[in-house]
Design a protein around this motif. Structure first.
Motif, PDB file in Angstrom:
ATOM      1  N   TYR A 169       0.419  -1.391  -0.072  1.00  0.00           N
ATOM      2  CA  TYR A 169      -0.369   0.078   0.049  1.00  0.00           C
ATOM      3  C   TYR A 169       1.071   0.951   0.048  1.00  0.00           C
ATOM      4  CZ  TYR A 169      -3.618   3.324   1.460  1.00  0.00           C
ATOM      5  OH  TYR A 169      -4.673   4.216   2.047  1.00  0.00           O
ATOM      6  N   PHE A 170       1.786   1.751   0.483  1.00  0.00           N
ATOM      7  CA  PHE A 170       2.452   2.835   0.512  1.00  0.00           C
ATOM      8  C   PHE A 170       3.377   2.087  -0.093  1.00  0.00           C
ATOM      9  CE2 PHE A 170       2.297   2.502   6.349  1.00  0.00           C
ATOM     10  CZ  PHE A 170       1.326   3.066   6.225  1.00  0.00           C
ATOM     11  N   LEU A 171       3.692   1.404  -0.964  1.00  0.00           N
ATOM     12  CA  LEU A 171       4.888   1.565  -2.100  1.00  0.00           C
ATOM     13  C   LEU A 171       4.424   1.748  -2.862  1.00  0.00           C
ATOM     14  CD1 LEU A 171       7.452   0.632  -3.931  1.00  0.00           C
ATOM     15  CD2 LEU A 171       6.501  -1.628  -3.396  1.00  0.00           C
ATOM     16  N   SER A 172       2.596   1.813  -2.953  1.00  0.00           N
ATOM     17  CA  SER A 172       1.601   2.294  -4.681  1.00  0.00           C
ATOM     18  C   SER A 172       1.658   3.719  -3.769  1.00  0.00           C
ATOM     19  CB  SER A 172      -0.232   1.078  -4.226  1.00  0.00           C
ATOM     20  OG  SER A 172      -0.668   1.941  -5.780  1.00  0.00           O
ATOM     21  N   ILE A 173       1.440   4.405  -3.339  1.00  0.00           N
ATOM     22  CA  ILE A 173       1.162   5.821  -2.262  1.00  0.00           C
ATOM     23  C   ILE A 173       2.444   5.667  -2.849  1.00  0.00           C
ATOM     24  CG2 ILE A 173       1.242   7.249  -0.412  1.00  0.00           C
ATOM     25  CD1 ILE A 173      -0.607   5.584   0.535  1.00  0.00           C
ATOM     26  N   SER A 174       3.404   6.180  -3.428  1.00  0.00           N
ATOM     27  CA  SER A 174       5.032   6.690  -3.623  1.00  0.00           C
ATOM     28  C   SER A 174       5.106   6.476  -5.096  1.00  0.00           C
ATOM     29  CB  SER A 174       6.426   5.528  -2.997  1.00  0.00           C
ATOM     30  OG  SER A 174       6.140   4.746  -3.656  1.00  0.00           O
ATOM     31  N   GLN A 175       4.524   6.004  -5.466  1.00  0.00           N
ATOM     32  CA  GLN A 175       4.476   5.930  -7.065  1.00  0.00           C
ATOM     33  C   GLN A 175       3.192   6.213  -7.957  1.00  0.00           C
ATOM     34  OE1 GLN A 175       6.744   4.288  -8.737  1.00  0.00           O
ATOM     35  NE2 GLN A 175       8.112   4.037  -7.146  1.00  0.00           N
ATOM     36  N   SER A 176       1.860   6.363  -7.253  1.00  0.00           N
ATOM     37  CA  SER A 176       0.592   6.322  -7.513  1.00  0.00           C
ATOM     38  C   SER A 176      -0.113   7.641  -7.175  1.00  0.00           C
ATOM     39  CB  SER A 176      -0.029   5.237  -8.196  1.00  0.00           C
ATOM     40  OG  SER A 176       0.451   4.188  -8.709  1.00  0.00           O
ATOM     41  N   GLY A 177      -0.014   7.341  -5.418  1.00  0.00           N
ATOM     42  CA  GLY A 177      -0.631   8.634  -5.288  1.00  0.00           C
ATOM     43  C   GLY A 177      -1.348   7.743  -4.563  1.00  0.00           C
ATOM     44  N   VAL A 178      -1.631   8.731  -2.943  1.00  0.00           N
ATOM     45  CA  VAL A 178      -2.627   8.359  -1.980  1.00  0.00           C
ATOM     46  C   VAL A 178      -4.004   7.768  -2.901  1.00  0.00           C
ATOM     47  CG1 VAL A 178      -4.211   8.539  -0.050  1.00  0.00           C
ATOM     48  CG2 VAL A 178      -2.038  10.037  -0.292  1.00  0.00           C
ATOM     49  N   THR A 191      -6.906   4.436 -13.203  1.00  0.00           N
ATOM     50  CA  THR A 191      -5.312   4.585 -13.691  1.00  0.00           C
ATOM     51  C   THR A 191      -5.266   5.481 -15.175  1.00  0.00           C
ATOM     52  OG1 THR A 191      -5.760   2.176 -15.123  1.00  0.00           O
ATOM     53  CG2 THR A 191      -5.190   1.965 -12.901  1.00  0.00           C
ATOM     54  N   ASN A 192      -5.996   5.256 -16.104  1.00  0.00           N
ATOM     55  CA  ASN A 192      -6.126   6.854 -17.229  1.00  0.00           C
ATOM     56  C   ASN A 192      -5.733   5.767 -18.381  1.00  0.00           C
ATOM     57  OD1 ASN A 192      -6.937   9.132 -17.384  1.00  0.00           O
ATOM     58  ND2 ASN A 192      -4.832   9.809 -16.883  1.00  0.00           N
ATOM     59  N   VAL A 193      -5.537   4.385 -18.381  1.00  0.00           N
ATOM     60  CA  VAL A 193      -5.114   3.975 -18.693  1.00  0.00           C
ATOM     61  C   VAL A 193      -5.405   3.844 -20.873  1.00  0.00           C
ATOM     62  CG1 VAL A 193      -6.628   1.462 -19.544  1.00  0.00           C
ATOM     63  CG2 VAL A 193      -4.780   1.094 -20.306  1.00  0.00           C
ATOM     64  N   PHE A 194      -6.658   4.110 -21.168  1.00  0.00           N
ATOM     65  CA  PHE A 194      -7.894   4.807 -21.993  1.00  0.00           C
ATOM     66  C   PHE A 194      -7.203   6.341 -22.654  1.00  0.00           C
ATOM     67  CE2 PHE A 194     -11.431   2.494 -20.138  1.00  0.00           C
ATOM     68  CZ  PHE A 194     -11.013   1.463 -20.811  1.00  0.00           C
ATOM     69  N   LEU A 204      -2.537  16.997   0.443  1.00  0.00           N
ATOM     70  CA  LEU A 204      -1.428  17.008  -0.388  1.00  0.00           C
ATOM     71  C   LEU A 204      -0.738  17.078  -1.824  1.00  0.00           C
ATOM     72  CD1 LEU A 204      -0.995  12.453   0.336  1.00  0.00           C
ATOM     73  CD2 LEU A 204       0.470  14.639   1.847  1.00  0.00           C
ATOM     74  N   GLY A 205      -2.044  17.564  -2.364  1.00  0.00           N
ATOM     75  CA  GLY A 205      -2.324  18.303  -3.738  1.00  0.00           C
ATOM     76  C   GLY A 205      -1.504  17.414  -4.990  1.00  0.00           C
ATOM     77  N   GLU A 206      -2.328  16.063  -4.597  1.00  0.00           N
ATOM     78  CA  GLU A 206      -2.804  15.162  -5.833  1.00  0.00           C
ATOM     79  C   GLU A 206      -3.707  15.828  -6.921  1.00  0.00           C
ATOM     80  OE1 GLU A 206      -3.143  11.278  -4.376  1.00  0.00           O
ATOM     81  OE2 GLU A 206      -1.088  11.658  -3.701  1.00  0.00           O
ATOM     82  N   VAL A 207      -3.623  15.495  -7.702  1.00  0.00           N
ATOM     83  CA  VAL A 207      -4.377  15.719  -9.135  1.00  0.00           C
ATOM     84  C   VAL A 207      -5.105  14.550  -9.603  1.00  0.00           C
ATOM     85  CG1 VAL A 207      -5.204  17.327 -11.332  1.00  0.00           C
ATOM     86  CG2 VAL A 207      -3.449  18.419  -9.173  1.00  0.00           C
ATOM     87  N   LEU A 208      -6.845  14.844  -9.633  1.00  0.00           N
ATOM     88  CA  LEU A 208      -7.069  13.823 -10.858  1.00  0.00           C
ATOM     89  C   LEU A 208      -8.248  14.150 -11.304  1.00  0.00           C
ATOM     90  CD1 LEU A 208      -8.907  11.476  -7.344  1.00  0.00           C
ATOM     91  CD2 LEU A 208      -7.021  11.218  -8.740  1.00  0.00           C
ATOM     92  N   ASN A 209      -8.280  13.818 -12.965  1.00  0.00           N
ATOM     93  CA  ASN A 209      -9.490  14.839 -13.906  1.00  0.00           C
ATOM     94  C   ASN A 209     -10.813  13.654 -13.437  1.00  0.00           C
ATOM     95  OD1 ASN A 209      -9.283  11.437 -14.978  1.00  0.00           O
ATOM     96  ND2 ASN A 209      -7.523  12.214 -16.255  1.00  0.00           N
TER      97      ASN A 209
END
Length: 289
Positions: free
Chosen positions: A85-94, A139-142, A262-267
């Motif tokens: 979970y924490f590794l994923s946060i470091s790579q993709s955000g919370v 994950t915005n794959v499209f 944390l200032g993360e941005v989601l579309n």
């Protein structure tokens, strides 16, 4: 008393969500995700041990082999859940990591199906495909294409969900032979022992001398101490089906923490993906319960 139990479960879910945000803050300070995971569980173990001391358990429980073995399995699940979970946060955000971790009930169903613990129904199979669509949107794959995906973050998030499923199985079978406080204490003891073999010991020791020590202690207290106590106390007075719905508070809290603090941005597409995953998994969890 019924609403009292509900609010305990809500509190636990919110604290778990906030713990993901606190981990994000520590990662911004360049601390290793595995070290952060270790302190969350180790401080949690201390809290649970104190709780166990003041909560008498039935005589002879410690000697029960099945309780101990299933509790250790639950501890391995906790280690995988926290770390991935924490590794994923470091790579993709919370926001992304917490939503991917919430796929745990999906893995529970898949494992139960292969172990012949339950049968596949149309609703459950459709739920799997709907969640997969939600993950692709999240994950915005499209938009970015497969080649541009952060595979480490995505895979780690899903593995955190799989590990959470492992904890659920271990905890479920362990509590059939012993009571929850003892099971959790053994699980977190196993977690701590396992993590000591894989973390950077020099960085782990340096935490004790750093100004961020209070953040680590806070993370452990709310992310593995108070939260588990509140959840178990809440379950005593709350139906499992209702608790499954309330659990959605965790990824929602974590996502809000990531975006607002944390200032993360989601579309827009990612937000739709989050909603699809949370709603589908909640319905599946409720049906499972």
């Amino acid at each position: 008393m019924h609403y009292f139990g509900i609010w305990f479960v809500v509190l636990a879910a919110m604290l778990w969500g906030i713990s993901g945000g606190l981990a994000g803050i520590l990662m911004e300070k360049d601390w290793d995700p595995l070290v952060i995971s270790f302190y969350r569980g180790a401080v949690g173990l201390l809290c649970l041990s104190i709780w166990l001391l003041f909560k008498p358990k039935p005589k002879g429980e410690v000697s029960k082999r099945k309780t101990f073995l299933w509790s250790v399995l639950a501890g391995i699940g906790v280690a995988g859940n926290f770390s991935f979970y924490f590794l994923s946060i470091s790579q993709s955000g919370v926001a992304v990591a917490s939503t991917l971790m919430y796929t745990a009930p999906l893995f529970v169903f898949i494992i139960s199906f292969f172990l012949h613990l339950e049968r596949a129904t149309t609703f459950k199979v459709v739920s799997i495909f709907v969640v997969m669509i939600g993950i692709m949107l999240l994950t915005n794959v499209f938009e970015v294409g497969l080649g541009s995906l952060n595979l480490i973050g995505i895979i780690s998030g899903l593995l955190s969900g799989l590990s959470y499923a492992l904890f659920i199985f271990g905890f479920k079978f362990a509590t059939e032979h012993g009571h929850p406080p003892f099971v959790l204490t053994v699980a977190f003891a196993a977690f701590t022992a396992l993590m000591l073999t894989i973390i950077d010991l020099d960085e782990t020791v340096s935490v004790l001398r750093s100004d961020d020590l209070v953040w680590f202690i806070t993370l452990g207290i709310i992310g593995a101490g108070i939260s588990f106590f509140a959840y178990l106390e809440g379950l005593k007075k709350t139906k499992a089906s209702l608790a499954a719905v309330i659990a959605m508070v965790e990824p929602v809290t974590a996502s809000l923490f990531g975006v607002l603090i944390l200032g993360e941005v989601l579309n827009g597409i990612q937000v739709v993906g989050i909603v699809i995953i949370l709603v589908t998994i909640t319905l599946l969890s409720k049906k499972q319960s």
